[in-house]
Every structure is written in structure tokens, then in C-alpha cells.
Design a protein around this motif. Structure first.
Motif, mmCIF file in Angstrom:
data_model
loop_
_atom_site.group_PDB
_atom_site.id
_atom_site.type_symbol
_atom_site.label_atom_id
_atom_site.label_comp_id
_atom_site.label_asym_id
_atom_site.label_seq_id
_atom_site.Cartn_x
_atom_site.Cartn_y
_atom_site.Cartn_z
ATOM 1 N N ALA A 102 -4.012 -50.457 28.450
ATOM 2 C CA ALA A 102 -3.289 -51.383 29.197
ATOM 3 C C ALA A 102 -4.045 -52.215 30.288
ATOM 4 N N ILE A 103 -5.047 -51.916 30.882
ATOM 5 C CA ILE A 103 -5.829 -52.483 31.867
ATOM 6 C C ILE A 103 -6.476 -53.702 31.080
ATOM 7 N N VAL A 104 -7.185 -53.330 30.116
ATOM 8 C CA VAL A 104 -7.719 -54.263 29.089
ATOM 9 C C VAL A 104 -6.978 -55.459 28.655
ATOM 10 N N LEU A 105 -5.562 -54.958 28.131
ATOM 11 C CA LEU A 105 -4.770 -55.934 27.962
ATOM 12 C C LEU A 105 -4.376 -56.970 29.208
ATOM 13 N N LEU A 106 -3.939 -56.350 30.236
ATOM 14 C CA LEU A 106 -3.767 -57.106 31.370
ATOM 15 C C LEU A 106 -5.097 -58.029 31.775
ATOM 16 N N GLY A 125 -3.094 -49.749 19.629
ATOM 17 C CA GLY A 125 -3.597 -50.679 20.230
ATOM 18 C C GLY A 125 -4.558 -51.508 19.074
ATOM 19 N N GLY A 126 -4.882 -50.959 17.897
ATOM 20 C CA GLY A 126 -5.816 -51.219 17.133
ATOM 21 C C GLY A 126 -5.668 -52.926 16.707
ATOM 22 N N MET A 141 3.192 -50.583 28.837
ATOM 23 C CA MET A 141 2.670 -49.300 28.601
ATOM 24 C C MET A 141 2.486 -48.391 29.929
ATOM 25 N N VAL A 142 2.125 -49.268 31.092
ATOM 26 C CA VAL A 142 1.944 -48.442 32.232
ATOM 27 C C VAL A 142 3.345 -47.947 32.767
ATOM 28 N N ALA A 143 4.377 -48.628 32.501
ATOM 29 C CA ALA A 143 5.862 -48.067 32.831
ATOM 30 C C ALA A 143 6.220 -46.997 31.925
ATOM 31 N N VAL A 144 5.991 -46.912 30.708
ATOM 32 C CA VAL A 144 6.025 -45.729 29.912
ATOM 33 C C VAL A 144 5.335 -44.511 30.272
ATOM 34 N N HIS A 145 3.953 -44.829 30.766
ATOM 35 C CA HIS A 145 3.254 -43.875 30.997
ATOM 36 C C HIS A 145 3.718 -43.059 32.329
ATOM 37 N N ILE A 199 2.438 -62.241 26.425
ATOM 38 C CA ILE A 199 2.732 -61.003 25.678
ATOM 39 C C ILE A 199 1.744 -59.837 26.092
ATOM 40 N N PHE A 200 0.419 -60.242 26.129
ATOM 41 C CA PHE A 200 -0.619 -59.301 26.560
ATOM 42 C C PHE A 200 -0.122 -58.830 27.994
ATOM 43 N N ILE A 201 0.385 -59.438 28.975
ATOM 44 C CA ILE A 201 0.593 -59.143 30.136
ATOM 45 C C ILE A 201 1.807 -58.132 30.143
ATOM 46 N N VAL A 202 2.823 -58.530 29.439
ATOM 47 C CA VAL A 202 4.271 -57.812 29.340
ATOM 48 C C VAL A 202 3.917 -56.488 28.471
ATOM 49 N N LEU A 203 3.148 -56.433 27.594
ATOM 50 C CA LEU A 203 2.870 -55.205 26.717
ATOM 51 C C LEU A 203 2.108 -54.189 27.830
ATOM 52 N N SER A 204 1.055 -54.607 28.737
ATOM 53 C CA SER A 204 0.337 -54.071 29.465
ATOM 54 C C SER A 204 1.142 -53.218 30.698
ATOM 55 N N ILE A 205 2.183 -54.193 31.034
ATOM 56 C CA ILE A 205 3.141 -53.652 32.172
ATOM 57 C C ILE A 205 4.086 -52.598 31.585
#
Length: 258
Positions: free
Chosen positions: A107-111, A160-161, A251-255, A243-249
Motif C-alpha cells: 500500500a505504501i509503495v502504491l501511495l 499486487g502482481g 488496502m490500509v482500510a481493509v487491513h 487509482i494507485f492512491i485510492v487502492l493504497s488507502i
């Protein structure tokens, strides 16, 4: 299968196809959580079914990008070969690292990637200044090695592949965004098919459910890829970044929820 489940499956497919067409990423990150959390489906079957969706959707999307000359076939094949090999090693190590740590790291990499792409303001990379060798043999070998490293990471982070392929193509190979997405989608088609065969052999694919989701994904993928190929480089870069930023957020939220 109830009518409600069919409708939700198509909606999941529509979302998956949209994401795939715009960033060339695997729908696993969308389909698997939806099937396991909302439908109560076994995770192995969920992954296998999502791979079926990936294969069908990525074929449709990559054909659209190919028609617009936005797929580098030779590079795709070399990266795909390395990725398939590397993913076997990465998946072997996956159990040694806690899932939460992998999710947060990715998620951090995506952000960071999303913010970095936004800061570039849509500036087009010059592929000749990316990883480039004058020798064709060295260039092809470097692509296989890159694919191998991507495969290891993909095996570790799972869903994430597809995104890792796109990030590598953008920041290391310096392909323009349209070519990066198109090439990434074509690579995903090959790698997803390889994984699907393995899951199918073990009986971990719900073909009916996968095809229903794929129906929605194909519709959205066809529309999304047409839109993506027709807009300019700057706009596509901004869309990919967000989209990268939204996906990263997400993923963190789900975690945090789990």
C-alpha cells in the motif's frame, strides 16, 4: 445461484474491468475480497475464479491497446517468462512473511508511486533513457531478470502482481503511460493464464461464477480501454495516479478493519 448474486457478480465484474482497462492491473484485488467477504466463498476458489476473470478481461483489453499500437509484444513476452519463473519462488517464500506486513508495504509503495506520478504532471518518459542496452541479447536478458524480480514480488504480495508490472514498466523502463498500461495488460494475460491452469487442475475454479463476473468485466474493459486509448498521456497519467492512491488507502482500510 440467486438473481441478487448474479447482479452483484456483474457489478463486481464492471468494477474489475474498469480498473484493468485503466491501469492494466489484476482484478484479483477486487474479486477475491468480494467473493470471500460477501459471498462466503473459499479463498482458493475465489482466487482461481478471479484468475479466470483476469485472463478473459486482459485479452479483451490488451487487444484494444494493441490496435492502438500501445503494446510492446517482444518486451511483454520476455518479462512474462521471467515473471512466471519468479512467481514460483516468491510464492514459496510468501508464508514466511505476515500478510499484514505485505499488505501495508505494498500500500505504501502504491501511495508513493501515485504521488510521484502526479508530481510529474503527466510528463512523458523517454524509453531510451530507461533500462536500455545496445545489445539485443543483453536487453532481452535484462527484461527476463526484471520479470523474474517482478515475479518474486508478485508471489509475495499476490494481488499486487499486475500493479508491480505496471510500476516497473513506468519507472524503470520509462514507457509512455499508454504503452505501459497496454504492455502490462498483455503480460498479465500470460501470467494469469499460467496461474489459472494450476488452480484449474486442483479444481479450484468456479467456472460459472467466473464467467458471469467476466461478462461484466469485458463490457467495462472494452469501454474503459477505448476511453483510455483516446485520451491524452497527461490525463491517463493522472487517472492512473489517483487509482494507485485510492487502492493504497483501501488496502490500509481493509487491513485496519481486520
Amino acid at each position: 445461484m440467486s438473481v441478487v448474486m448474479i447482479i452483484w457478480s456483474i457489478i463486481i465484474g464492471l468494477i474489475t474491468g474498469s480498473v484493468t482497462s485503466l491501469i492494466g492491473a489484476s482484478g484479483v484485488s477486487i474479486v477475491v475480497p468480494a467473493l470471500t467477504l460477501f459471498f462466503g466463498i473459499n479463498s482458493h476458489i475465489a482466487i482461481g475464479s478471479s484468475l479466470l476473470v483476469d485472463v478473459i478481461t486482459s485479452i479483451i483489453v490488451s487487444v484494444s491497446y494493441f490496435k492502438h499500437h500501445n503494446v510492446r509484444l517482444a518486451a511483454s513476452l520476455w518479462i512474462a517468462v521471467g515473471s512466471i519463473l519468479g512467481s514460483q519462488l516468491g510464492s514459496h517464500w510468501a508464508g514466511l512473511i505476515p500478510d499484514g506486513a505485505l499488505d501495508v508495504t505494498f500500500a505504501i509503495v502504491l501511495l508513493i508511486s501515485g504521488i510521484s506520478t502526479l508530481r510529474r504532471g503527466g510528463k512523458v518518459f523517454d524509453s531510451s533513457k530507461g533500462l536500455h542496452f545496445d545489445s539485443k541479447v543483453l536487453q532481452d536478458l535484462s527484461l527476463v531478470v526484471l520479470g523474474f524480480l517482478i515475479g518474486i514480488i508478485s508471489g509475495l504480495v499476490g494481488a499486487g502482481g499486475g500493479v508491480m508490472v505496471l510500476l516497473t514498466i513506468i519507472f524503470i523502463l520509462h514507457y509512455p503511460m499508454h504503452e505501459a498500461v497496454g504492455t502490462s495488460t498483455f503480460i498479465m494475460c500470460i501470467t494469469a493464464l499460467s496461474s489459472l491452469i494450476g488452480y484449474a487442475r486442483q479444481g479450484n475454479v468456479d467456472w460459472k461464477l467466473g464467467l458471469i463476473i467476466a461478462a461484466g468485466a469485458v463490457i467495462a474493459g472494452a469501454i474503459g480501454s477505448k476511453f483510455a486509448n483516446e485520451i491524452n498521456e497527461t490525463k491517463l497519467s493522472k487517472i492512473v495516479s489517483w487509482i494507485f492512491i485510492v487502492l493504497s488507502i483501501m488496502m490500509v482500510a481493509v487491513h485496519l478493519v481486520h
